[in-house]
Design a protein around this motif. Structure first.
Motif, PDB file in Angstrom:
ATOM      1  N   MET A   1      31.844  43.631  41.164  1.00 32.19           N
ATOM      2  CA  MET A   1      32.698  44.363  41.724  1.00 32.19           C
ATOM      3  C   MET A   1      34.152  44.413  41.114  1.00 32.19           C
ATOM      4  O   MET A   1      34.682  43.248  40.932  1.00 32.19           O
ATOM      5  N   THR A   2      34.980  45.477  40.838  1.00 30.57           N
ATOM      6  CA  THR A   2      36.181  45.470  40.342  1.00 30.57           C
ATOM      7  C   THR A   2      37.137  45.055  41.489  1.00 30.57           C
ATOM      8  O   THR A   2      36.850  45.388  42.506  1.00 30.57           O
ATOM      9  N   ILE A   3      38.338  44.872  41.097  1.00 29.37           N
ATOM     10  CA  ILE A   3      39.452  44.802  42.017  1.00 29.37           C
ATOM     11  C   ILE A   3      39.449  46.100  42.601  1.00 29.37           C
ATOM     12  O   ILE A   3      40.082  46.023  43.718  1.00 29.37           O
ATOM     13  N   TYR A   4      39.727  47.193  41.816  1.00 27.49           N
ATOM     14  CA  TYR A   4      40.138  48.485  42.289  1.00 27.49           C
ATOM     15  C   TYR A   4      38.900  48.822  43.324  1.00 27.49           C
ATOM     16  O   TYR A   4      39.370  49.385  44.407  1.00 27.49           O
ATOM     17  N   LYS A   5      37.825  48.627  43.134  1.00 25.34           N
ATOM     18  CA  LYS A   5      36.640  48.961  44.270  1.00 25.34           C
ATOM     19  C   LYS A   5      36.623  48.001  45.408  1.00 25.34           C
ATOM     20  O   LYS A   5      36.641  48.577  46.361  1.00 25.34           O
ATOM     21  N   GLU A   6      37.231  46.864  45.281  1.00 23.30           N
ATOM     22  CA  GLU A   6      37.385  46.034  46.414  1.00 23.30           C
ATOM     23  C   GLU A   6      38.685  46.802  47.298  1.00 23.30           C
ATOM     24  O   GLU A   6      38.368  46.709  48.541  1.00 23.30           O
ATOM     25  N   VAL A   7      39.697  47.206  46.827  1.00 29.73           N
ATOM     26  CA  VAL A   7      40.717  47.840  47.275  1.00 29.73           C
ATOM     27  C   VAL A   7      40.415  49.137  48.201  1.00 29.73           C
ATOM     28  O   VAL A   7      40.493  49.185  49.219  1.00 29.73           O
TER      29      VAL A   7
END
Length: 122
Positions: A1-7
């Motif tokens: 999971m990318t940081i952007y997706k987590e946000v």
């Protein structure tokens, strides 16, 4: 999971709470927090507005999230939801200044519901 997706996942989860489970349990958030504000006003013997209630509740979540010895994702999801509600209540009170400034520009979700895309219809 990318940081952007987590946000974006966290923001979607917060949105789902406000418009889903919490709405079913507590009703419309503006009416719910206006009722809380009335009770707080009596207890504190000073006028309290619904947007102040949601801002204080966001503060509670920030205080809990600031504990370096524990992590609870719920604090971040709820905090985002409370700040979003504060924004909506202030927009309702003061007018949608963001929309007035942006002139038909807005963000929307893609078909998966997880990513926001910038759109402009000028």
């Amino acid at each position: 999971m990318t940081i952007y997706k987590e946000v974006t996942d966290l923001l979607v989860e917060a949105d789902d709470l406000v418009g889903g489970d919490r709405k079913i349990m507590h009703g419309e958030f503006d009416a719910n927090h206006e009722g809380i504000a009335k009770i707080w006003s009596v207890i504190l013997k000073t006028p309290i507005r619904a947007d102040q209630v949601t801002l204080c509740m966001a503060g509670v979540k920030i205080a809990r999230a600031s504990n370096p010895d524990s992590y609870n994702r719920d604090n971040f999801v709820d905090g985002a939801a409370y700040l979003s509600m504060t924004n909506a209540l202030l927009m309702k009170k003061n007018g949608d200044l963001w929309t007035q400034m942006q002139l038909k520009k807005y963000y929307e979700r893609d078909l998966s519901g997880n990513i926001f895309h910038y759109k402009s219809y000028e």
